[in-house]
Structure formats: C-alpha cells, structure tokens
Design an enzyme around this catalytic site. Structure first.
Site, PDB file in Angstrom:
ATOM      1  N   HIS A 114      -5.705 -33.660  17.497  1.00 58.88           N
ATOM      2  CA  HIS A 114      -4.643 -34.520  18.026  1.00 58.88           C
ATOM      3  C   HIS A 114      -3.501 -33.686  18.604  1.00 58.88           C
ATOM      4  O   HIS A 114      -2.404 -34.202  18.808  1.00 58.88           O
ATOM      5  CB  HIS A 114      -4.137 -35.433  16.908  1.00 58.88           C
ATOM      6  CG  HIS A 114      -5.246 -36.268  16.334  1.00 58.88           C
ATOM      7  ND1 HIS A 114      -5.649 -37.454  16.898  1.00 58.88           N
ATOM      8  CD2 HIS A 114      -6.076 -36.049  15.283  1.00 58.88           C
ATOM      9  CE1 HIS A 114      -6.660 -37.942  16.194  1.00 58.88           C
ATOM     10  NE2 HIS A 114      -6.950 -37.112  15.214  1.00 58.88           N
ATOM     11  N   GLU A 150      10.571  -4.946   4.247  1.00 64.97           N
ATOM     12  CA  GLU A 150      10.607  -6.376   3.895  1.00 64.97           C
ATOM     13  C   GLU A 150      10.257  -6.557   2.415  1.00 64.97           C
ATOM     14  O   GLU A 150      10.929  -7.287   1.674  1.00 64.97           O
ATOM     15  CB  GLU A 150       9.600  -7.168   4.741  1.00 64.97           C
ATOM     16  CG  GLU A 150       9.910  -7.222   6.225  1.00 64.97           C
ATOM     17  CD  GLU A 150       9.191  -6.135   7.014  1.00 64.97           C
ATOM     18  OE1 GLU A 150       8.999  -5.017   6.461  1.00 64.97           O
ATOM     19  OE2 GLU A 150       8.834  -6.394   8.173  1.00 64.97           O
ATOM     20  N   GLY A 180      -4.945  -1.663   4.652  1.00 69.79           N
ATOM     21  CA  GLY A 180      -4.097  -2.790   4.257  1.00 69.79           C
ATOM     22  C   GLY A 180      -4.754  -4.143   4.503  1.00 69.79           C
ATOM     23  O   GLY A 180      -4.780  -5.005   3.617  1.00 69.79           O
ATOM     24  N   ARG A 181      -5.296  -4.360   5.698  1.00 66.44           N
ATOM     25  CA  ARG A 181      -5.865  -5.674   6.011  1.00 66.44           C
ATOM     26  C   ARG A 181      -7.260  -5.869   5.417  1.00 66.44           C
ATOM     27  O   ARG A 181      -7.900  -6.887   5.647  1.00 66.44           O
ATOM     28  CB  ARG A 181      -5.865  -5.906   7.530  1.00 66.44           C
ATOM     29  CG  ARG A 181      -6.534  -4.830   8.344  1.00 66.44           C
ATOM     30  CD  ARG A 181      -6.260  -4.990   9.833  1.00 66.44           C
ATOM     31  NE  ARG A 181      -6.704  -3.832  10.588  1.00 66.44           N
ATOM     32  CZ  ARG A 181      -6.009  -2.707  10.758  1.00 66.44           C
ATOM     33  NH1 ARG A 181      -4.819  -2.586  10.209  1.00 66.44           N
ATOM     34  NH2 ARG A 181      -6.496  -1.711  11.474  1.00 66.44           N
ATOM     35  N   LYS A 238       0.840  -1.198   0.000  1.00 63.17           N
ATOM     36  CA  LYS A 238       0.000   0.000   0.000  1.00 63.17           C
ATOM     37  C   LYS A 238       0.877   1.252   0.000  1.00 63.17           C
ATOM     38  O   LYS A 238       0.667   2.171  -0.761  1.00 63.17           O
ATOM     39  CB  LYS A 238      -0.943  -0.015   1.212  1.00 63.17           C
ATOM     40  CG  LYS A 238      -1.834   1.195   1.262  1.00 63.17           C
ATOM     41  CD  LYS A 238      -2.890   1.127   2.335  1.00 63.17           C
ATOM     42  CE  LYS A 238      -3.634   2.467   2.346  1.00 63.17           C
ATOM     43  NZ  LYS A 238      -4.658   2.557   3.362  1.00 63.17           N
ATOM     44  N   GLU A 249      -5.075  -6.784  14.617  1.00 69.79           N
ATOM     45  CA  GLU A 249      -4.548  -5.476  14.220  1.00 69.79           C
ATOM     46  C   GLU A 249      -5.672  -4.436  14.241  1.00 69.79           C
ATOM     47  O   GLU A 249      -5.434  -3.262  14.502  1.00 69.79           O
ATOM     48  CB  GLU A 249      -3.907  -5.553  12.824  1.00 69.79           C
ATOM     49  CG  GLU A 249      -3.001  -4.366  12.529  1.00 69.79           C
ATOM     50  CD  GLU A 249      -2.115  -4.557  11.299  1.00 69.79           C
ATOM     51  OE1 GLU A 249      -0.955  -4.961  11.441  1.00 69.79           O
ATOM     52  OE2 GLU A 249      -2.596  -4.305  10.189  1.00 69.79           O
ATOM     53  N   LYS A 272       9.131  -0.823  14.167  1.00 68.89           N
ATOM     54  CA  LYS A 272       9.702  -0.481  12.847  1.00 68.89           C
ATOM     55  C   LYS A 272      10.702   0.660  13.001  1.00 68.89           C
ATOM     56  O   LYS A 272      11.782   0.639  12.399  1.00 68.89           O
ATOM     57  CB  LYS A 272       8.595  -0.007  11.885  1.00 68.89           C
ATOM     58  CG  LYS A 272       7.672  -1.082  11.378  1.00 68.89           C
ATOM     59  CD  LYS A 272       6.778  -0.492  10.285  1.00 68.89           C
ATOM     60  CE  LYS A 272       5.520  -1.285  10.087  1.00 68.89           C
ATOM     61  NZ  LYS A 272       4.551  -0.651   9.200  1.00 68.89           N
TER      62      LYS A 272
HETATM   63  O1  F6P Z   1       3.049  -3.242   9.807  1.00 70.66           O
HETATM   64  C1  F6P Z   1       1.672  -3.319   9.645  1.00 70.66           C
HETATM   65  C2  F6P Z   1       1.242  -2.957   8.257  1.00 70.66           C
HETATM   66  O2  F6P Z   1       1.169  -1.592   8.118  1.00 70.66           O
HETATM   67  C3  F6P Z   1      -0.082  -3.618   7.923  1.00 70.66           C
HETATM   68  O3  F6P Z   1      -1.164  -2.931   8.404  1.00 70.66           O
HETATM   69  C4  F6P Z   1      -0.005  -3.711   6.437  1.00 70.66           C
HETATM   70  O4  F6P Z   1      -0.943  -4.598   5.934  1.00 70.66           O
HETATM   71  C5  F6P Z   1       1.427  -4.156   6.278  1.00 70.66           C
HETATM   72  O5  F6P Z   1       2.124  -3.443   7.265  1.00 70.66           O
HETATM   73  C6  F6P Z   1       2.028  -3.935   4.926  1.00 70.66           C
HETATM   74  O6  F6P Z   1       2.033  -2.592   4.559  1.00 70.66           O
HETATM   75  P1  F6P Z   1       2.220  -2.164   3.054  1.00 70.66           P
HETATM   76  O7  F6P Z   1       1.111  -2.744   2.270  1.00 70.66           O
HETATM   77  O8  F6P Z   1       2.202  -0.668   3.060  1.00 70.66           O
HETATM   78  O9  F6P Z   1       3.546  -2.701   2.582  1.00 70.66           O
END
Ligand code: F6P
Length: 503
Positions: free
Chosen positions: A366, A196, A249-250, A190, A335, A476
C-alpha cells in the site's frame, strides 16, 4: 575459457527470454526452486520467477570457475587471509563450527565463557535482572536487534533494549522502559572505541548512578574483540566476553555480540541459531554450481545488476517478526560489496552491490509496490515468509498475509495488458521467494547465513573484498576533527557548524 571479461561478453550476448517464455517449460519450477530440510524445518528457495535460464546458469558457472570461486570458498573456511587490505581471515563460520580447528576451538571456548555468564545472570548472580540495555551500533546492534525482534516477542527471559543511535532520544526511550534497580548494561563494540556506543554507555552508567545504583560498573558486560580497551574503560575482566579479531563487525552476531539474544532466549535458543547457520555453511561448502543456493542467488543478483541495469534490489518480509531484516541486509550487502576497486586495488569493470531496500508485507503493497508494478525501474524482489503463523489469532490473518505475498510475485511476473496505459501492467518483473515452514532460532540462523554466503559469492564473482569498509572512515575522521576543533571545512559545512553553535 578463463578470461572473466570474455565470459561477461558472452553473457551479454545471450538471449533474454521473458518469464512467460521460461515458464513454458513444465520443469521450470522444479529446476529453479529447491527445498532444503534443515534444523528448524524445511525452507523452499524459489528462484523460478527470475530470468536465469540454463544458458545463463552455465555461463555464470563458468564465471565462477574463472574467478576461482571454489578455491576462494576453501580459503574462507580454512581461515586463510581473505581480507587482504586488513591482512586477516574472516572467521564468522568458525563460530558455527565450520572453520579451521584452532578457530573453531577458540570460538567454542569463548562461547562456553559466554554461556557461563548468561547462566549466572539467569541464575540470579546479579540479583533480579529484568532489563538489559544493549548499546552498540552497525554490526554490533543490527544482528541482535533483528534476532530479538524475530524471536523474543513472547516469553523473553529478560527484556532487552538495543540502543544504537547517539541521538539521546533513543537512549531516553530505553530508560523510560527500564528500572535501574533491575537493569544490566551490555556494551557491544568490536573496537571498543566507537563514539556513539561509548557515549551511550557512559550515559547509561550515569542514569544508573542517578537511579541509586551505588556500583553501576558492577552491572556492565563488555562484548568486544578489544578486551584491553574494555578493561581501561573500567569493566571487570570477569564480565568481558571477547571474540576474535577475525570476526567482522557485520558478521558478528554469532560471537559474544549475540549475548543479548542468549540472555533473552536462553542458551538453547542461541545455540539453535548457531546450528541453523552451521547447516547453511555445510550446504554452501559442499554444493556446487547451481545446486549451491547462495551461489545461485548471486548469479541472479549479477544478472540483474550487470545485464539488466538494475541499481536496486528489494526485500519484503511477509512477516512482522522480520521487519528488521531489510535493515540488517543493507549493512551486510552494502557495507560488504559497495566497493569500486578489486581485491588488487584496480577499478572494477561494472556495477558492484545494488542498493538493498525493502520493508514488510502487506504494508509495503500500500506504499511502494506501485513503482514495482508500473514504474520505470526494474527491481528484482525477494519475498520471505513462513507457513506457520507466529501468533494464535484467527488463522485468517496468516492466510491473507501469505496469499498476498504469493499474489504479488504472480502479478509482477504475469502483468495485465490494458489499452489504457495507466491501467497497463507490463509484467515480466522478477522475484524470488524464500518460504520457511516456521520462523524459529534455527531458521533465522539459516536465513542470515544464506545471505552472508550470497554476499561472499557476489564478491568473489566481482573480484572484490567484502570484508573491509574503508568508506565509512572519512566521515568519522571529519566528525572527530570538528569535535577537536581542528581542520578546515568547506564554506557550507562551516556555516552549518556556526549556525549550530559548534563552529
Ligand atoms: O562504521 C562502520 C563500522 O565499523 C561497522 O563496520 C561496525 O559494525 C560498526 O562500525 C561498529 O563498530 P564497533 O563494533 O567497533 O563499535
């Protein structure tokens, strides 16, 4: 009565009948379970094995009134500002056709742009494309990973690998399964700044280059609400699929973040998922009180966290195809509602989101069900299953699976008395069951939208904002400070950095 605290008081004073007592009422199952005929088939939502009774239902409905649920739901669908701390709307439902006209029109236009690129790729505009590496994390990965695992097991048009972790082992596994000659890269973020994702994206370009691809940038698609950043990073404008900043995002599977799903299933499959979610939007928008299934589920969630002291809730999918659903729900629920302050920034009055956890049946039986049946924690459980099997093996597989699912709910409720304490099952333990006719794109859309609205309903009843996530920022910032060799850390953290040669 409009004071929510007085209603909570009233709720705590209500009698708490056992499940056995509630089941003396012959109408219990009819009243507390409901089958909805939806695109993709019928889905039964059975909340009869929870401790909610009419008195609780009425009190929670009063709470919904006191918390202005109807008005807040209207504001959500109208595209008004419901995410106060970030001063924006939350318009994921517009992606499914439920929102204000402008937001729906924008979502439609962006979907058409996405469809054009999906069909161009399927049509061979980028040569032979057999693999897609989708890099993203959190909401930019969990939805696509769930949908692909659920729906694209056989006959996927393109083999998609979702890579989220910055641990290079994750990316290496994808490289091992792909050929650079026939691979495209989707960078899903987003913000287009997440470390990452950007690290994984760069390493994938390097891998393509090393694999003999002269112009790896020409095989990149960006899925983002920050197209400017994607351009700066070198993605050609024609391969940027934007989505609105107001899609969280979620909650973003429905936007261009769903690109890998459309690539694997074809546009029709992705559109069917949107349709299913839209049908649940219509149900949530138009049903009132206990007849509103996500709201009813939220009543039960709050009953267990506030009135029975439950700190967790568990979700078991009796369907291998939904193995990633608990992971998806963890982000959605924890979240969104893992907060300690109200919308106005004041401390909340009671517990907010429980810890969501779970797994797949029958495996979990199990492993962790011992605690559910005889442990000291009371854990409300959701079971999710489909009547139609997703395979053509001996029907015995599916019959055993479903019977085990139903047996667990029955056993949790009934228990079994024994003089020998180790063999005693106390019973009276709650569960809810969602039983679909079949798992298909539309059903998956319904299931996810049901949980989105359940999460929203919980937030409204708690008076919190489910659409921000400031709790993830501090870690972060500290990681960034470490990278830039700035800042001072506690002695333990500094010693760890030193030990790893990073101090
Ligand atoms: O660290 C949490 C977060 O901001 C989430 O809410 C989001 O889905 C994820 O990181 C990834 O963010 P982006 O889509 O901006 O890379």
């Amino acid at each position: 009565m409009t004071d929510p605290q007085a209603i909570w008081k009233e709720l705590t004073l209500l009698e708490k009948p056992t499940l056995a007592a509630l089941f003396e009422d012959q109408a219990r199952v009819d009243e507390w379970s409901r089958a909805l005929d939806l695109p993709g088939g019928t889905i039964r939502f059975d909340w009869s094995k929870t401790h909610l009774d009419d008195a609780h239902g009425e009190a929670f409905a009063k709470l919904a009134g006191a918390m202005d649920f109807a008005e807040k739901r209207r504001a959500l669908f109208a595209g008004e500002i419901v995410n106060q701390t970030e001063d924006r709307a939350a318009e994921h439902t517009a992606e499914r056709g439920h929102g204000d006209d402008e937001a729906v029109a924008l979502a439609d236009a962006l979907h058409m742009r996405m469809r054009g690129l999906v069909e161009a790729i399927h049509g061979g505009a980028f040569g032979e494309v057999r693999h897609l590496i989708h890099v993203g994390i959190g909401g930019s990965a969990l939805g696509p990973a769930l949908a692909l695992d659920a729906l694209a097991r056989d006959d996927a048009k393109v083999d998609v690998h979702v890579v989220s972790n910055v641990d290079g082992n994750a990316l290496k596994a994808a490289f091992a399964a792909c050929d650079p000659e026939t691979t495209m890269l989707a960078v899903a973020s987003k913000t287009f700044t997440t470390i990452e994702t950007m690290t994984n994206a760069q390493s994938t370009l390097d891998w393509m280059l090393e694999g003999g691809i002269a112009d790896p940038e020409g095989r990149v698609v960006a899925l983002t609400a920050n197209p400017g950043k994607a351009v700066d990073w070198g993605v050609d404008e024609t391969r940027i699929l934007p989505f609105s900043e107001t899609v969280g995002g979620r909650y973003s599977l429905w936007s261009s973040i769903g690109f890998p799903v459309a690539i694997a299933l074809g546009w029709e499959g992705f559109a069917a998922m949107l349709d299913g979610a839209g049908a649940m939007d219509a149900h949530f928008r138009e049903s009132e009180g206990l007849a509103n299934l996500p709201l009813r589920a939220a009543f039960a969630d709050l009953y267990y966290t506030h009135l029975r002291g439950c700190q967790t809730r568990a979700v078991f999918a009796y369907d291998e195809r939904l193995a990633l659903l608990p992971d998806y729900l963890q982000q959605l629920e924890m979240e969104s509602n893992g907060k300690s302050v109200t919308v106005n920034g004041e401390p909340v009055h009671g517990p907010t989101a429980p810890i969501t956890w779970g797994g797949t049946g029958t495996d979990a039986q199990h492993a962790v069900f011992q605690l559910l049946h005889q442990g000291t924690h009371l854990v409300p459980v959701d079971f999710i299953a489909a009547i139609e099997p997703g395979h053509d093996l001996d029907p015995a597989h599916h019959e055993i699976l479903l019977m085990n699912c139903f047996a667990q709910g029955a056993a949790l409720m009934a228990g079994k008395k024994s003089e020998d304490g180790a063999r005693n099952y106390p019973g009276d333990r709650p569960s809810a069951t969602i039983l679909c006719d079949a798992l298909n794109p539309a059903t998956l859309g319904v299931l996810i939208a049901f949980h989105e609205h359940r999460t929203f309903a919980n937030a409204v009843l708690l008076g919190i904002n489910p659409f921000d996530q400031f709790g993830v920022e501090l870690g972060k910032q500290l990681a960034r400070a470490m990278e830039e060799d700035e800042g001072e850390f506690d002695a333990s953290t500094q010693a760890l950095l030193n030990a790893a040669g990073l101090g």
